[in-house]
Scaffold this motif. Sequence first.
Motif, PDB file in Angstrom:
ATOM      1  N   SER A  84      66.744   7.885  49.602  1.00  0.00           N
ATOM      2  CA  SER A  84      67.115   8.774  50.300  1.00  0.00           C
ATOM      3  C   SER A  84      68.850   9.728  50.240  1.00  0.00           C
ATOM      4  CB  SER A  84      68.709   7.497  51.220  1.00  0.00           C
ATOM      5  OG  SER A  84      69.167   6.696  50.314  1.00  0.00           O
ATOM      6  N   GLY A  85      69.082  10.565  49.958  1.00  0.00           N
ATOM      7  CA  GLY A  85      70.050  11.874  49.845  1.00  0.00           C
ATOM      8  C   GLY A  85      69.261  12.771  49.487  1.00  0.00           C
ATOM      9  N   ALA A  86      69.301  13.491  48.231  1.00  0.00           N
ATOM     10  CA  ALA A  86      68.960  15.221  48.048  1.00  0.00           C
ATOM     11  C   ALA A  86      68.870  15.357  46.959  1.00  0.00           C
ATOM     12  CB  ALA A  86      69.978  15.759  48.580  1.00  0.00           C
ATOM     13  N   ALA A  87      67.934  16.332  46.379  1.00  0.00           N
ATOM     14  CA  ALA A  87      67.737  17.589  45.285  1.00  0.00           C
ATOM     15  C   ALA A  87      67.685  18.493  45.315  1.00  0.00           C
ATOM     16  CB  ALA A  87      66.279  16.727  44.739  1.00  0.00           C
ATOM     17  N   CYS A  88      68.671  18.880  43.765  1.00  0.00           N
ATOM     18  CA  CYS A  88      67.855  20.577  44.065  1.00  0.00           C
ATOM     19  C   CYS A  88      67.639  20.697  41.981  1.00  0.00           C
ATOM     20  CB  CYS A  88      69.982  20.400  43.416  1.00  0.00           C
ATOM     21  SG  CYS A  88      70.442  22.557  43.588  1.00  0.00           S
ATOM     22  N   CYS A  89      66.697  21.859  42.239  1.00  0.00           N
ATOM     23  CA  CYS A  89      66.555  22.289  40.801  1.00  0.00           C
ATOM     24  C   CYS A  89      66.333  23.558  40.871  1.00  0.00           C
ATOM     25  CB  CYS A  89      65.084  22.309  41.394  1.00  0.00           C
ATOM     26  SG  CYS A  89      63.626  22.717  39.621  1.00  0.00           S
ATOM     27  N   LEU A  90      67.532  23.748  39.924  1.00  0.00           N
ATOM     28  CA  LEU A  90      68.572  24.962  39.638  1.00  0.00           C
ATOM     29  C   LEU A  90      67.046  25.515  38.092  1.00  0.00           C
ATOM     30  CD1 LEU A  90      70.626  26.959  39.507  1.00  0.00           C
ATOM     31  CD2 LEU A  90      71.523  25.806  37.320  1.00  0.00           C
ATOM     32  N   VAL A  91      66.467  26.764  38.024  1.00  0.00           N
ATOM     33  CA  VAL A  91      65.669  27.474  37.662  1.00  0.00           C
ATOM     34  C   VAL A  91      66.522  28.347  36.368  1.00  0.00           C
ATOM     35  CG1 VAL A  91      63.295  29.203  37.261  1.00  0.00           C
ATOM     36  CG2 VAL A  91      63.746  27.434  39.112  1.00  0.00           C
ATOM     37  N   LEU A  92      66.482  28.041  35.577  1.00  0.00           N
ATOM     38  CA  LEU A  92      66.507  28.478  34.309  1.00  0.00           C
ATOM     39  C   LEU A  92      65.522  29.880  33.864  1.00  0.00           C
ATOM     40  CD1 LEU A  92      68.341  26.251  32.307  1.00  0.00           C
ATOM     41  CD2 LEU A  92      69.319  27.537  34.161  1.00  0.00           C
ATOM     42  N   ALA A  93      65.961  31.241  33.894  1.00  0.00           N
ATOM     43  CA  ALA A  93      64.668  32.293  33.802  1.00  0.00           C
ATOM     44  C   ALA A  93      64.847  32.940  32.756  1.00  0.00           C
ATOM     45  CB  ALA A  93      64.634  33.033  34.440  1.00  0.00           C
ATOM     46  N   SER A  94      64.234  33.919  31.991  1.00  0.00           N
ATOM     47  CA  SER A  94      64.713  34.833  31.415  1.00  0.00           C
ATOM     48  C   SER A  94      65.299  36.434  31.421  1.00  0.00           C
ATOM     49  CB  SER A  94      63.204  34.984  30.311  1.00  0.00           C
ATOM     50  OG  SER A  94      62.558  34.195  30.120  1.00  0.00           O
ATOM     51  N   GLY A  95      65.896  36.646  30.586  1.00  0.00           N
ATOM     52  CA  GLY A  95      66.718  37.695  30.633  1.00  0.00           C
ATOM     53  C   GLY A  95      65.503  38.897  31.271  1.00  0.00           C
ATOM     54  N   GLY A  96      65.889  39.632  32.975  1.00  0.00           N
ATOM     55  CA  GLY A  96      64.988  40.548  33.039  1.00  0.00           C
ATOM     56  C   GLY A  96      63.959  40.448  33.899  1.00  0.00           C
ATOM     57  N   TYR A  97      63.263  38.899  33.636  1.00  0.00           N
ATOM     58  CA  TYR A  97      62.670  38.105  34.233  1.00  0.00           C
ATOM     59  C   TYR A  97      62.544  38.193  36.127  1.00  0.00           C
ATOM     60  CZ  TYR A  97      60.363  34.598  38.128  1.00  0.00           C
ATOM     61  OH  TYR A  97      59.211  33.954  38.452  1.00  0.00           O
ATOM     62  N   PRO A  98      62.225  38.777  37.263  1.00  0.00           N
ATOM     63  CA  PRO A  98      61.047  38.790  37.256  1.00  0.00           C
ATOM     64  C   PRO A  98      59.751  40.232  36.517  1.00  0.00           C
ATOM     65  CG  PRO A  98      61.738  39.504  39.135  1.00  0.00           C
ATOM     66  CD  PRO A  98      62.428  39.405  38.668  1.00  0.00           C
ATOM     67  N   ALA A 142      73.950  11.561  46.152  1.00  0.00           N
ATOM     68  CA  ALA A 142      73.911  11.268  47.632  1.00  0.00           C
ATOM     69  C   ALA A 142      73.896  11.793  48.952  1.00  0.00           C
ATOM     70  CB  ALA A 142      74.810  10.521  47.643  1.00  0.00           C
ATOM     71  N   ASP A 143      73.765  13.315  48.196  1.00  0.00           N
ATOM     72  CA  ASP A 143      74.254  14.060  49.852  1.00  0.00           C
ATOM     73  C   ASP A 143      73.932  15.882  48.464  1.00  0.00           C
ATOM     74  OD1 ASP A 143      76.378  14.780  48.487  1.00  0.00           O
ATOM     75  OD2 ASP A 143      77.571  13.739  49.965  1.00  0.00           O
ATOM     76  N   LEU A 144      73.462  16.767  49.385  1.00  0.00           N
ATOM     77  CA  LEU A 144      73.068  17.861  49.283  1.00  0.00           C
ATOM     78  C   LEU A 144      73.907  18.279  48.320  1.00  0.00           C
ATOM     79  CD1 LEU A 144      70.975  19.936  48.838  1.00  0.00           C
ATOM     80  CD2 LEU A 144      71.863  20.616  51.444  1.00  0.00           C
ATOM     81  N   GLU A 145      75.513  18.447  48.659  1.00  0.00           N
ATOM     82  CA  GLU A 145      76.456  18.819  47.441  1.00  0.00           C
ATOM     83  C   GLU A 145      76.954  17.775  46.120  1.00  0.00           C
ATOM     84  OE1 GLU A 145      78.801  21.115  48.432  1.00  0.00           O
ATOM     85  OE2 GLU A 145      79.163  21.011  46.464  1.00  0.00           O
ATOM     86  N   GLN A 146      76.497  17.087  46.039  1.00  0.00           N
ATOM     87  CA  GLN A 146      76.341  16.112  44.876  1.00  0.00           C
ATOM     88  C   GLN A 146      75.379  16.391  44.446  1.00  0.00           C
ATOM     89  OE1 GLN A 146      76.674  11.997  44.754  1.00  0.00           O
ATOM     90  NE2 GLN A 146      77.895  11.680  46.158  1.00  0.00           N
ATOM     91  N   ALA A 147      73.523  16.632  45.182  1.00  0.00           N
ATOM     92  CA  ALA A 147      72.399  16.846  43.843  1.00  0.00           C
ATOM     93  C   ALA A 147      73.003  18.603  43.386  1.00  0.00           C
ATOM     94  CB  ALA A 147      71.364  17.251  45.181  1.00  0.00           C
ATOM     95  N   ILE A 148      73.058  19.449  43.976  1.00  0.00           N
ATOM     96  CA  ILE A 148      73.868  20.351  43.733  1.00  0.00           C
ATOM     97  C   ILE A 148      74.853  20.395  42.365  1.00  0.00           C
ATOM     98  CG2 ILE A 148      74.744  22.567  44.077  1.00  0.00           C
ATOM     99  CD1 ILE A 148      73.561  22.010  46.979  1.00  0.00           C
ATOM    100  N   GLN A 149      75.640  19.949  42.621  1.00  0.00           N
ATOM    101  CA  GLN A 149      77.055  19.766  41.600  1.00  0.00           C
ATOM    102  C   GLN A 149      76.307  19.079  40.008  1.00  0.00           C
ATOM    103  OE1 GLN A 149      80.740  18.037  42.595  1.00  0.00           O
ATOM    104  NE2 GLN A 149      81.253  19.435  43.957  1.00  0.00           N
ATOM    105  N   GLY A 150      75.499  18.127  40.331  1.00  0.00           N
ATOM    106  CA  GLY A 150      74.318  17.795  39.536  1.00  0.00           C
ATOM    107  C   GLY A 150      73.646  18.519  37.944  1.00  0.00           C
ATOM    108  N   ALA A 151      73.330  19.257  39.375  1.00  0.00           N
ATOM    109  CA  ALA A 151      72.222  20.284  39.099  1.00  0.00           C
ATOM    110  C   ALA A 151      72.541  21.165  37.941  1.00  0.00           C
ATOM    111  CB  ALA A 151      71.394  21.047  39.738  1.00  0.00           C
ATOM    112  N   TYR A 152      74.050  22.012  38.125  1.00  0.00           N
ATOM    113  CA  TYR A 152      74.655  23.213  37.739  1.00  0.00           C
ATOM    114  C   TYR A 152      75.452  22.564  35.921  1.00  0.00           C
ATOM    115  CZ  TYR A 152      73.766  26.755  40.930  1.00  0.00           C
ATOM    116  OH  TYR A 152      73.195  27.765  40.836  1.00  0.00           O
ATOM    117  N   ALA A 153      76.064  21.399  36.408  1.00  0.00           N
ATOM    118  CA  ALA A 153      77.071  20.690  35.676  1.00  0.00           C
ATOM    119  C   ALA A 153      75.813  19.795  34.073  1.00  0.00           C
ATOM    120  CB  ALA A 153      77.101  19.072  35.958  1.00  0.00           C
TER     121      ALA A 153
END
Length: 418
Positions: A325-339, A388-399
């Motif tokens: 249950s709950g949610a997930a967030c994947c935050l991509v860290l990219a190379s400057g200049g991409y795409p 547990a929810d989307l907000e927590q997943a987002i905060q977790g990925a950024y932290a």
Amino acid sequence: MNVLIVGGGGREHAIAWALSKSKRVDHLYCAPGNGGIAELAQCVPIAATDVKAVVDWAVGNRMDFVVVAPDDPLALGMVDALDAAGIPAFGPTASAAIIEASKSFSKTLMEKYHIPTARHRTFTDMAQALAYVEEQGAPIVVKADGLALGKGVVVAQSVEEAKEAVRAMMGDRKFGAAGAKVVIEECMTGPEVTVLAFCDGEHILPMPSSQDHKRAYDGNRGPNTGGMGAISPSPNYTPEIAERCMEEIFRPTVAALRAEGRPFHGVIYFGLMLTPDGPKVVEYNARFGDPECQAVLSLLDSDLMELFQACRSGTLDQVAVRWKSGAACCLVLASGGYPGSYAKGYPISGLAEAGRTAVVFHAGTKLGEDGAILTNGGRVLGVTATGADLEQAIQGAYAAASHIHFPDMHFRTDIGRV
Ligand code: AMP
Ligand code: GLY
């Protein structure tokens, strides 16, 4: 079992991570893999598109199963070639992967089987395509027929922009042979949702919904990319919409492919738009999306290998799949200049700290000579957190991502918020 994964991006790292937890898998291999995958699997230096070399290696090294994850080897018939060599593989045959490899094929299929999608016409003649654009007016969407790394689509706001896109694809062959045919479509509006679904030729098992963020910059601005981040599930995908998609889109698509003699075994990617007239298909892909896969698989609470095998054997209806249950967030860290163009070879710091609270999937990395992890691509890492929810997943990925550094690192600050 000895299992080989074909590919070397964030999606393949997530697949390796999930398979490494399977009781059925003894040894994992990945061709070509990357710096992160190397911690879970033995990487084999063969390009994902080299069908012959992959098949020869799989036979020579006694693989029991091969997972073909990217679009190009599927379109090139890698699964067919492995089948012919007696090695079971996960993924559609080339005849079914055509739902991604040819947009005109998939549009014709949807029309024939009354699956909701944007109105369209296909052209091989540039003058006729230009005349059609003139007649329809803007906004209008122009798509190269073949595979073009997600870049062969122009959502044109003016007739002139649409005509320029037609000329670039058909006249200048900006995407090579992929632009010999173009599909011109009605422009739809509404939130976009991705649904990945396991499919065994007959039965279909949708995974939790997800949402990609394709543009490079905050506020959905800038050029299209492979995807700058994903959340799962999508807050726009209600149970009512899910039921409607199952009846009007998912089951009819699987039945259509079967009826056409192209049974689909693998993961179908439904790119959907929730329009005022109901959910409609924007595109099909014949594989897991990247980075949707990283978010969705981090919610899986079942054995992925069992699901892969059921997709092959036609027994998906007998598998009980569990999702956290709950949610997930994947935050991509990219190379400057991409795409666009970007530098490679920068050392990455903070991976261990980030890994304490999130899973850091590697996309474009490699192992340096001294064991250091170096940048090696446009999308470098996918920092993936659950909550547990989307907000927590987002905060977790950024932290977690705040610990990571490499020169010119670029990421969006609004994943899951737009
Ligand atoms: P595709 O490669 O077909 O998924 O298209 C890339 C992106 O273009 C999609 O994610 C949509 O944002 C947009 N797009 C494609 N087709 C349409 C359409 N018919 N109407 C509006 N937007 C579209
Ligand atoms: N994230 C979009 C794709 O994999 O095609």
